[in-house]
Design a protein around this motif. Structure first.
Motif, PDB file in Angstrom:
ATOM      1  N   ALA A  12       0.845  -1.206   0.000  1.00 25.91           N
ATOM      2  CA  ALA A  12       0.000   0.000   0.000  1.00 25.91           C
ATOM      3  C   ALA A  12       0.879   1.253   0.000  1.00 25.91           C
ATOM      4  CB  ALA A  12      -0.915  -0.016   1.219  1.00 25.91           C
ATOM      5  N   ARG A  13       1.980   1.203   0.731  1.00 18.78           N
ATOM      6  CA  ARG A  13       2.897   2.352   0.795  1.00 18.78           C
ATOM      7  C   ARG A  13       3.531   2.606  -0.580  1.00 18.78           C
ATOM      8  NH1 ARG A  13       6.362   0.959   5.257  1.00 18.78           N
ATOM      9  NH2 ARG A  13       4.872   1.799   6.741  1.00 18.78           N
ATOM     10  N   LEU A  14       3.916   1.518  -1.268  1.00 16.20           N
ATOM     11  CA  LEU A  14       4.491   1.666  -2.618  1.00 16.20           C
ATOM     12  C   LEU A  14       3.448   2.246  -3.580  1.00 16.20           C
ATOM     13  CD1 LEU A  14       6.569  -1.634  -2.954  1.00 16.20           C
ATOM     14  CD2 LEU A  14       7.487   0.699  -2.970  1.00 16.20           C
ATOM     15  N   GLU A  15       2.198   1.822  -3.401  1.00 15.01           N
ATOM     16  CA  GLU A  15       1.148   2.351  -4.276  1.00 15.01           C
ATOM     17  C   GLU A  15       0.970   3.855  -4.030  1.00 15.01           C
ATOM     18  OE1 GLU A  15      -1.223  -1.888  -4.899  1.00 15.01           O
ATOM     19  OE2 GLU A  15      -1.944  -0.493  -3.359  1.00 15.01           O
ATOM     20  N   ARG A  16       1.168   4.253  -2.766  1.00 12.11           N
ATOM     21  CA  ARG A  16       1.111   5.684  -2.438  1.00 12.11           C
ATOM     22  C   ARG A  16       2.253   6.434  -3.129  1.00 12.11           C
ATOM     23  NH1 ARG A  16       0.759   5.647   3.647  1.00 12.11           N
ATOM     24  NH2 ARG A  16       1.890   7.594   3.881  1.00 12.11           N
ATOM     25  N   VAL A  17       3.417   5.801  -3.164  1.00 11.68           N
ATOM     26  CA  VAL A  17       4.576   6.421  -3.825  1.00 11.68           C
ATOM     27  C   VAL A  17       4.257   6.666  -5.310  1.00 11.68           C
ATOM     28  CG1 VAL A  17       6.977   6.077  -4.539  1.00 11.68           C
ATOM     29  CG2 VAL A  17       6.292   5.539  -2.197  1.00 11.68           C
ATOM     30  N   PHE A  18       3.681   5.642  -5.957  1.00 15.94           N
ATOM     31  CA  PHE A  18       3.300   5.806  -7.362  1.00 15.94           C
ATOM     32  C   PHE A  18       2.315   6.967  -7.522  1.00 15.94           C
ATOM     33  CE2 PHE A  18       5.022   1.519  -8.155  1.00 15.94           C
ATOM     34  CZ  PHE A  18       5.609   1.725  -9.408  1.00 15.94           C
ATOM     35  N   LYS A  19       1.382   7.071  -6.576  1.00 15.76           N
ATOM     36  CA  LYS A  19       0.377   8.129  -6.641  1.00 15.76           C
ATOM     37  C   LYS A  19       1.047   9.507  -6.543  1.00 15.76           C
ATOM     38  CE  LYS A  19      -4.279   9.005  -5.059  1.00 15.76           C
ATOM     39  NZ  LYS A  19      -5.220   8.942  -3.948  1.00 15.76           N
ATOM     40  N   ILE A  20       2.008   9.613  -5.646  1.00 16.78           N
ATOM     41  CA  ILE A  20       2.717  10.888  -5.478  1.00 16.78           C
ATOM     42  C   ILE A  20       3.430  11.281  -6.787  1.00 16.78           C
ATOM     43  CG2 ILE A  20       4.602  12.065  -4.239  1.00 16.78           C
ATOM     44  CD1 ILE A  20       3.850  10.277  -1.788  1.00 16.78           C
ATOM     45  N   ILE A  21       3.997  10.271  -7.461  1.00 18.81           N
ATOM     46  CA  ILE A  21       4.672  10.542  -8.741  1.00 18.81           C
ATOM     47  C   ILE A  21       3.653  10.877  -9.847  1.00 18.81           C
ATOM     48  CG2 ILE A  21       6.257   9.596 -10.505  1.00 18.81           C
ATOM     49  CD1 ILE A  21       7.252   7.637  -8.460  1.00 18.81           C
ATOM     50  N   GLY A  22       2.404  10.478  -9.599  1.00 17.12           N
ATOM     51  CA  GLY A  22       1.371  10.731 -10.603  1.00 17.12           C
ATOM     52  C   GLY A  22       1.239   9.597 -11.606  1.00 17.12           C
ATOM     53  N   MET A  23       1.602   8.383 -11.152  1.00 14.58           N
ATOM     54  CA  MET A  23       1.491   7.214 -12.033  1.00 14.58           C
ATOM     55  C   MET A  23       0.610   6.167 -11.382  1.00 14.58           C
ATOM     56  SD  MET A  23       5.400   6.539 -13.194  1.00 14.58           S
ATOM     57  CE  MET A  23       4.947   5.087 -14.144  1.00 14.58           C
ATOM     58  N   SER A  24      -0.031   5.329 -12.207  1.00 14.97           N
ATOM     59  CA  SER A  24      -0.719   4.191 -11.599  1.00 14.97           C
ATOM     60  C   SER A  24       0.343   3.117 -11.319  1.00 14.97           C
ATOM     61  CB  SER A  24      -1.829   3.670 -12.499  1.00 14.97           C
ATOM     62  OG  SER A  24      -1.349   3.485 -13.795  1.00 14.97           O
ATOM     63  N   PRO A  25       0.161   2.382 -10.211  1.00 19.57           N
ATOM     64  CA  PRO A  25       1.189   1.403  -9.828  1.00 19.57           C
ATOM     65  C   PRO A  25       1.414   0.372 -10.930  1.00 19.57           C
ATOM     66  CG  PRO A  25      -0.482   1.604  -8.127  1.00 19.57           C
ATOM     67  CD  PRO A  25      -0.988   2.349  -9.313  1.00 19.57           C
TER      68      PRO A  25
END
Ligand SMILES: [Fe+2]
Length: 176
Positions: free
Chosen positions: A65-78
């Motif tokens: 879930a944390r990695l998915e948040r990182v992708f979100k911050i970058i503006g990408m889908s995981p």
């Protein structure tokens, strides 16, 4: 040698792409691990070791879930791409199960060795990712990766302590 000396503006897009590739790799590694941990839990002889695997499954789900948040911050889908390193490490764990007797101390020792190899792999991956996040000026992401890095180190320590307690247990039995 300072790795930060690479931090020129022209390097940024390539570094960010590399960062996203590594992120996709570790996301896949964590997903593979969520499938392997229940097998390790079932195979463990010691209830403490089985519990450690069960707890690490919850930690791993949170790390995903944390990695998915990182992708979100970058503006990408995981996205994830097959992590061959984790695939190999999990195969080693499965070989331990196959090659040791059910209910034996040897199996637990083998499982701890396999699990610590996994943790060290993850420590290397998250340590590098955190560094890459810093180099590409992603402070919030670096902080999130740092949290996961600390969790992996704690798990590694827990496994070391478990191995230690097995040795002490054995010594007690020898002493009678
Ligand atoms: Fe993890």
């Amino acid at each position: 040698m300072s790795i930060l000396s690479f931090n020129s503006d022209s390097d940024q897009p390539a570094l960010t792409k590399f960062f996203v590739d590594e992120l996709s790799d570790v996301l896949n590694a964590e997903k593979q691990l969520t499938k392997a941990l229940p097998q390790l839990e079932m195979a463990a002889t010691s209830p403490d070791l089985a519990k450690a695997f069960a707890e690490h499954l919850k930690v791993t789900q949170n790390q995903i879930a944390r990695l998915e948040r990182v992708f979100k911050i970058i503006g990408m889908s995981p996205k994830d791409k097959k992590c061959k390193g984790m695939e190999g490490l999990i195969a080693e764990g499965q070989a331990v199960i196959k090659d040791t007797e059910d209910g034996s101390a040897t199996r637990d020792v083998g499982l701890i060795v396999a699990a610590q190899k996994v943790e060290h792999y993850e420590i290397a991956a998250y340590g590098s990712l955190r560094q890459l996040a810093k180099m590409t000026e992603k402070a919030e992401i670096a902080q999130l990766l740092e949290e996961t890095l600390q969790e992996e180190k704690e798990t590694d320590m827990l496994l070391s302590n478990l191995a230690e307690s097995f040795i002490n247990e054995d010594a007690k039995q020898v002493d009678g």
